[in-house]
Design a protein around this motif. Structure first.
Motif, PDB file in Angstrom:
ATOM      1  N   SER A   8      -6.838  89.134  29.545  1.00 58.93           N
ATOM      2  CA  SER A   8      -6.629  90.131  28.126  1.00 58.93           C
ATOM      3  C   SER A   8      -5.268  90.493  28.030  1.00 58.93           C
ATOM      4  N   THR A   9      -4.901  91.411  27.444  1.00 60.36           N
ATOM      5  CA  THR A   9      -3.645  91.858  27.014  1.00 60.36           C
ATOM      6  C   THR A   9      -2.882  92.760  28.123  1.00 60.36           C
ATOM      7  N   ARG A  59     -10.030  88.968  25.848  1.00 60.16           N
ATOM      8  CA  ARG A  59      -9.950  88.117  24.451  1.00 60.16           C
ATOM      9  C   ARG A  59     -10.281  86.884  24.588  1.00 60.16           C
ATOM     10  N   HIS A  61     -10.364  82.919  24.591  1.00 60.37           N
ATOM     11  CA  HIS A  61      -9.201  82.065  24.928  1.00 60.37           C
ATOM     12  C   HIS A  61     -10.032  80.898  25.811  1.00 60.37           C
ATOM     13  N   SER A 103     -15.045  84.585  26.462  1.00 56.72           N
ATOM     14  CA  SER A 103     -14.535  86.012  26.141  1.00 56.72           C
ATOM     15  C   SER A 103     -15.736  86.993  26.796  1.00 56.72           C
ATOM     16  N   PHE A 129      -5.109  81.633  23.660  1.00 55.12           N
ATOM     17  CA  PHE A 129      -5.810  82.571  23.156  1.00 55.12           C
ATOM     18  C   PHE A 129      -6.137  82.204  21.870  1.00 55.12           C
ATOM     19  N   ILE A 130      -7.465  82.639  21.446  1.00 54.68           N
ATOM     20  CA  ILE A 130      -7.851  82.170  20.210  1.00 54.68           C
ATOM     21  C   ILE A 130      -7.998  83.473  19.037  1.00 54.68           C
ATOM     22  N   GLU A 131      -7.503  83.353  18.175  1.00 59.37           N
ATOM     23  CA  GLU A 131      -7.547  84.670  17.261  1.00 59.37           C
ATOM     24  C   GLU A 131      -8.531  84.402  16.152  1.00 59.37           C
TER      25      GLU A 131
END
Length: 131
Positions: A8-9, A59, A61, A103, A129-131
């Motif tokens: 993640s971030t 997240r 991805h 995720s 990463f997939i938004e």
């Protein structure tokens, strides 16, 4: 078919060395972290092994060139892998084929701790990463 995944971030990375033996139950994060802590256990041209702790979530991805296999050591989470939603718990083993979106959302009070083996070697440039 079960699949799986991580990252993640807010991520902390550390390298624990190349010991042939590691006690996964006693292993603790090497530093304080906000959401995700990644420690490399082993690395060569064929695969890379990590222990990963996740406090909250990962997240969505995918990995373009890697298959990822996870073994859950501690904690629980809801995993989304492709079109599937699964619950993971200690003792579960899950494989995520390359190019599969995945995720996780931790559902336990304690951090999710998994062993992640990525093959071939994880260089760090195939996570999308997939938004």
């Amino acid at each position: 078919m079960k699949h799986i995944f991580l990252l993640s971030t807010w991520i902390c990375f550390a390298f624990l060395g190349t010991n042939a033996q590691t006690n996964l139950i006693e292993l603790t994060p090497s530093m304080e972290y906000e959401n995700i802590n990644v420690n490399k256990l082993y690395d060569d041209s064929l695969s890379t092994s990590f222990v990963i702790w996740i406090k909250d979530s990962v997240r969505p991805h995918k990995h373009e060139y890697h298959t990822e296999s996870l073994y859950v050591v501690d904690g629980t989470a809801e995993m989304f892998i492709g079109d599937e939603n699964i619950t993971i718990k200690p003792g579960d083993f899950v494989t995520i084929p390359k190019n599969t979106v995945h995720s996780a959302k931790v559902t336990s009070d304690k951090a999710l701790k998994v062993i992640s083996v990525q093959a071939p070697q994880f260089i760090g440039n195939d996570r999308v990463f997939i938004e």
